[in-house]
Each structure stands twice: as C-alpha cells, then as structure tokens.
Design an enzyme around this catalytic site. Structure first.
Site, PDB file in Angstrom:
ATOM      1  N   GLU A   1      -0.595  -6.880  -6.482  1.00 39.32           N
ATOM      2  CA  GLU A   1      -0.589  -8.008  -7.426  1.00 39.32           C
ATOM      3  C   GLU A   1       0.069  -7.663  -8.755  1.00 39.32           C
ATOM      4  O   GLU A   1       0.639  -8.523  -9.416  1.00 39.32           O
ATOM      5  CB  GLU A   1      -2.032  -8.498  -7.675  1.00 39.32           C
ATOM      6  CG  GLU A   1      -2.676  -9.216  -6.502  1.00 39.32           C
ATOM      7  CD  GLU A   1      -3.415  -8.296  -5.549  1.00 39.32           C
ATOM      8  OE1 GLU A   1      -3.189  -7.058  -5.583  1.00 39.32           O
ATOM      9  OE2 GLU A   1      -4.231  -8.817  -4.769  1.00 39.32           O
TER      10      GLU A   1
ATOM     11  N   GLU B   1      -8.041  -7.708   0.573  1.00 39.20           N
ATOM     12  CA  GLU B   1      -9.359  -8.141   0.068  1.00 39.20           C
ATOM     13  C   GLU B   1     -10.152  -8.881   1.140  1.00 39.20           C
ATOM     14  O   GLU B   1     -11.368  -8.712   1.267  1.00 39.20           O
ATOM     15  CB  GLU B   1      -9.159  -9.025  -1.170  1.00 39.20           C
ATOM     16  CG  GLU B   1      -8.615  -8.224  -2.348  1.00 39.20           C
ATOM     17  CD  GLU B   1      -8.160  -9.101  -3.502  1.00 39.20           C
ATOM     18  OE1 GLU B   1      -7.244  -9.928  -3.300  1.00 39.20           O
ATOM     19  OE2 GLU B   1      -8.725  -8.980  -4.600  1.00 39.20           O
TER      20      GLU B   1
ATOM     21  N   GLY C   1      -4.577 -10.284  -1.302  1.00 36.23           N
ATOM     22  CA  GLY C   1      -5.700 -11.028  -0.724  1.00 36.23           C
ATOM     23  C   GLY C   1      -5.941 -10.678   0.734  1.00 36.23           C
ATOM     24  O   GLY C   1      -7.057 -10.846   1.239  1.00 36.23           O
TER      25      GLY C   1
ATOM     26  N   ALA D   1      -2.601 -13.657  -0.819  1.00 31.20           N
ATOM     27  CA  ALA D   1      -2.727 -15.069  -1.167  1.00 31.20           C
ATOM     28  C   ALA D   1      -1.317 -15.650  -1.201  1.00 31.20           C
ATOM     29  O   ALA D   1      -0.337 -14.926  -1.409  1.00 31.20           O
ATOM     30  CB  ALA D   1      -3.404 -15.204  -2.523  1.00 31.20           C
TER      31      ALA D   1
HETATM   32  N1  CAA Z   1       2.809 -15.570  -0.069  1.00 28.50           N
HETATM   33  C1  CAA Z   1       3.731 -16.451   0.374  1.00 28.50           C
HETATM   34  N2  CAA Z   1       4.721 -16.131   1.214  1.00 28.50           N
HETATM   35  C2  CAA Z   1       4.798 -14.851   1.630  1.00 28.50           C
HETATM   36  C3  CAA Z   1       3.875 -13.877   1.209  1.00 28.50           C
HETATM   37  C4  CAA Z   1       2.842 -14.284   0.321  1.00 28.50           C
HETATM   38  N3  CAA Z   1       1.905 -13.426  -0.096  1.00 28.50           N
HETATM   39  N4  CAA Z   1       4.218 -12.701   1.765  1.00 28.50           N
HETATM   40  C5  CAA Z   1       5.307 -12.944   2.526  1.00 28.50           C
HETATM   41  N5  CAA Z   1       5.667 -14.234   2.443  1.00 28.50           N
HETATM   42  C6  CAA Z   1       6.784 -14.902   3.092  1.00 28.50           C
HETATM   43  C7  CAA Z   1       8.101 -14.519   2.449  1.00 28.50           C
HETATM   44  O1  CAA Z   1       8.344 -15.304   1.299  1.00 28.50           O
HETATM   45  C8  CAA Z   1       9.072 -14.813   3.566  1.00 28.50           C
HETATM   46  O2  CAA Z   1       9.301 -16.188   3.606  1.00 28.50           O
HETATM   47  P1  CAA Z   1      10.824 -16.752   3.874  1.00 28.50           P
HETATM   48  O3  CAA Z   1      11.163 -16.243   5.253  1.00 28.50           O
HETATM   49  O4  CAA Z   1      10.656 -18.216   3.797  1.00 28.50           O
HETATM   50  O5  CAA Z   1      11.680 -16.135   2.820  1.00 28.50           O
HETATM   51  C9  CAA Z   1       8.282 -14.441   4.819  1.00 28.50           C
HETATM   52  O6  CAA Z   1       6.892 -14.451   4.426  1.00 28.50           O
HETATM   53  C10 CAA Z   1       8.607 -13.058   5.338  1.00 28.50           C
HETATM   54  O7  CAA Z   1       8.472 -12.145   4.259  1.00 28.50           O
HETATM   55  P2  CAA Z   1       9.613 -11.058   3.875  1.00 28.50           P
HETATM   56  O8  CAA Z   1      10.966 -11.592   4.201  1.00 28.50           O
HETATM   57  O9  CAA Z   1       9.366 -10.640   2.467  1.00 28.50           O
HETATM   58  O10 CAA Z   1       9.244  -9.913   4.906  1.00 28.50           O
HETATM   59  P3  CAA Z   1       9.467  -8.327   4.727  1.00 28.50           P
HETATM   60  O11 CAA Z   1       9.130  -7.746   6.065  1.00 28.50           O
HETATM   61  O12 CAA Z   1      10.822  -8.058   4.153  1.00 28.50           O
HETATM   62  O13 CAA Z   1       8.390  -7.859   3.641  1.00 28.50           O
HETATM   63  C11 CAA Z   1       6.185  -7.786   2.656  1.00 28.50           C
HETATM   64  C12 CAA Z   1       7.027  -7.943   3.941  1.00 28.50           C
HETATM   65  C13 CAA Z   1       6.363  -6.383   2.103  1.00 28.50           C
HETATM   66  C14 CAA Z   1       4.744  -8.023   3.048  1.00 28.50           C
HETATM   67  C15 CAA Z   1       6.665  -8.821   1.609  1.00 28.50           C
HETATM   68  O14 CAA Z   1       6.705 -10.101   2.222  1.00 28.50           O
HETATM   69  C16 CAA Z   1       5.787  -8.912   0.408  1.00 28.50           C
HETATM   70  O15 CAA Z   1       5.859  -8.070  -0.467  1.00 28.50           O
HETATM   71  N6  CAA Z   1       4.915  -9.958   0.340  1.00 28.50           N
HETATM   72  C17 CAA Z   1       4.093 -10.226  -0.813  1.00 28.50           C
HETATM   73  C18 CAA Z   1       2.897  -9.275  -0.855  1.00 28.50           C
HETATM   74  C19 CAA Z   1       2.059  -9.559  -2.092  1.00 28.50           C
HETATM   75  O16 CAA Z   1       2.521  -9.477  -3.204  1.00 28.50           O
HETATM   76  N7  CAA Z   1       0.765  -9.896  -1.876  1.00 28.50           N
HETATM   77  C20 CAA Z   1      -0.136 -10.196  -2.950  1.00 28.50           C
HETATM   78  C21 CAA Z   1      -0.192 -11.679  -3.207  1.00 28.50           C
HETATM   79  S1  CAA Z   1      -1.124 -12.112  -4.650  1.00 28.50           S
HETATM   80  C22 CAA Z   1      -2.740 -12.110  -4.153  1.00 28.50           C
HETATM   81  O17 CAA Z   1      -3.060 -11.843  -3.011  1.00 28.50           O
HETATM   82  C23 CAA Z   1      -3.736 -12.504  -5.192  1.00 28.50           C
HETATM   83  C24 CAA Z   1      -5.160 -12.216  -4.848  1.00 28.50           C
HETATM   84  O18 CAA Z   1      -5.625 -11.119  -5.055  1.00 28.50           O
HETATM   85  C25 CAA Z   1      -6.035 -13.241  -4.301  1.00 28.50           C
END
Ligand code: CAA
Length: 259
Positions: free
Chosen positions: A133, A113, A110, A66
C-alpha cells in the site's frame, strides 16, 4: 443465493469452499465481492452440516488487494462516512467456525489481510505475500498493521509495509505467516484434507478452540488463560466430550454429534 464474483460449493457435504472469481483483476476485492463473500461465509456458518470453510483464489492470485480502480476517486468523507472496509470486510470476524485460506499466487495488500483474517493459511509454493500500500500513498487498511506484526514480528512487518516488497512462500512459512507450504498442484487436496479433519471433530470444540486462540491476539495473557480455562471447563458439559474420551478409552473412533 446468486453470486457473480465468487464461486461457492460444498465438498464432501461438509466443507464450504469459496473461490474468489474476478480473474481479469487478479481478484481485486471490491464491495460487491466482499458483500458476496460475507454473505456466503455467514450462510455456511449458519448451516449445521458445514464444519469448516475454505477461501481460495486462482493459481495466479489469491487476491491482489483492495480494488485500486474503485478506491482511486474516494474522498476522506466517502470512506469515513460509509465506513469503508469495516462495513463488509469485518463480517469475516463474526464467523465462528474455522476458516482456512488456501493461497496461491499473489496475496497482496487487502489480499494478504483477507488471508490473515482466516484462521490459518496454507500456501502453495508460488504464493507471494506483501503489503504494498505504501507505493499507493496509503497504508494497509484491513488489519495488516495489526495482524502482520502479531504473525511475523515487528521487524518483518515493518520491512514489508515500509518497503512494499513481496515475501515468497518459503519466507512466509519461516516467518510464521503460513502454517504449511505445499506444491501448487496439491493445494486444494491438502487444504481439503485439513478441512475434513476439522469437520470430523466436535463443532463445539473447534469453535471453542478458535475463539480461545483468537483471545491470544486481543487481550492480556491472564485474561486469555482465564477465557481458555472456562471454555475448557464448559466443554465437559457436552456429550461430545463424553464421546471423545470414551472412544479413546475403548480404542474406537469417536462419532461426534455437535452436542
Ligand atoms: N485493484 C484493481 N485492479 C488490479 C489490482 C488491484 N489491487 N491488482 C491488479 N489489478 C488489475 C490490473 O490493473 C490489470 O488490469 P488491466 O488488465 O485492465 O490493466 C490486471 O489486474 C492484471 O494486473 P497486472 O497487469 O498488473 O499483472 P502483473 O502480473 O503484471 O502484476 C501485480 C501483478 C504485481 C499483483 C500487480 O497487478 C500489482 O501490483 N497490483 C496491485 C497490488 C497492490 O497494490 N495491492 C494493494 C491494494 S491497496 C489495499 O489493498 C488497501 C487495503 O489495505 C485494504
């Protein structure tokens, strides 16, 4: 219908393919994307020429979860009052035709999911699944705490949700989360081959199979068996059952009419 954050196409005039398209955010799932996805799935579901749907992302990310930037400022009142997640993510549960997730790259939070909301997952060898999360001070909110233990056992679900670690495609296949793992460059070819097989069967039967298997996750065994038995009985009222069995008996290929 115009879509900004997804691409929609039809393959072989019968498979509806939806590609998530927010590459800069690794397909982070925001409201607009989920609204577009729900609308596209519903349109395909209502289209008699479509027998199966595929949801996919990019090589790097099916979806990284998400949209954290969008969620960061939400209050309890915002999410509860506006029924966050339920209001649009849950649309996928009303889709009656089979939906396959073709996953490459990250399927996190998400994203994992969403993949689990599909009927089965075909993973590329670079796929990585997780429910991170916990690192954000929250828990999975789109069904992860319920679907993951049903798919891969309580032990692994707890491991993933409590440590936030990722699972690679091989572990996901061993654990039963994905139905098969294929080479990255074969992901769409293999997924479309599976989708086309499904399209060639009676839609009545594929819908009944999906509905019956989903019962296994939602009720008691005896209720599920009864539901399956009645659906099985009901299919004897279809022309497709006559066609399928006659074709077998007469050693020819069946031509189903979805009737
Ligand atoms: N939401 C918003 N933006 C996201 C995102 C997310 N879930 N995941 C990645 N991005 C964005 C980053 O902020 C980044 O943006 P900028 O270039 O503007 O900085 C861009 O995508 C590229 O990401 P990274 O630079 O972090 O890329 P990476 O290759 O170094 O890492 C990753 C990849 C491991 C997937 C890392 O991006 C990450 O950990 N993302 C978050 C994953 C996460 O926590 N997901 C759970 C979300 S909460 C949820 O989903 C709730 C639910 O159950 C409904």
């Amino acid at each position: 219908m115009n879509h900004e954050l997804i691409h929609v196409r039809v393959e072989a005039e019968k498979v509806g393919v939806i590609t998530l398209n927010r590459p800069k955010q690794l397909n982070a799932l925001n409201d607009q994307l989920m609204n577009e996805l729900g609308a596209a799935l519903k349109a395909f579901d209502a289209d008699a020429t479509i027998g199966c749907m595929v949801i996919t992302g990019s090589e790097k990310a099916f979806a990284a979860g998400a949209d954290i930037a969008a969620m960061a400022g939400y209050s309890f009142a915002d999410v509860y009052r506006d029924d966050y997640i339920t209001r649009n993510w849950e649309q996928i549960r009303s889709i009656r035709k089979p939906v396959i997730a073709a996953v490459s790259g990250f399927a996190l939070g998400g994203g994992c999911e969403l993949a689990m909301m599909c009927d089965f997952i075909i993973a590329a060898d670079n796929a990585r699944f997780g429910q991170p999360e916990i690192k954000l001070g929250i828990i999975p909110g789109a069904g992860g705490t319920q679907r993951l233990p049903r798919a891969i056992s309580k032990a692994k679900a707890m491991d993933l949700a409590l440590t936030g670690r990722m699972m690679d495609a091989a572990e996901a296949e061993r654990a039963g989360l994905v139905s098969r793992v294929v080479a990255l460059d074969k992901l769409m070819e293999e997924t479309l081959a599976a989708a086309l097989m499904i399209c060639d069967y009676s839609q009545l039967a594929t819908m009944a199979a999906k509905e019956s298997i989903n019962r296994a996750f939602e009720g008691t065994l005896s209720d599920g068996i009864m539901f399956e038995r009645r659906m099985f009985h009901a299919l004897f009222a279809t022309a497709d059952q006559k066609e399928g069995m006659d074709a077998f008996v007469n050693k020819r290929k069946a031509k189903f009419k979805n009737a």
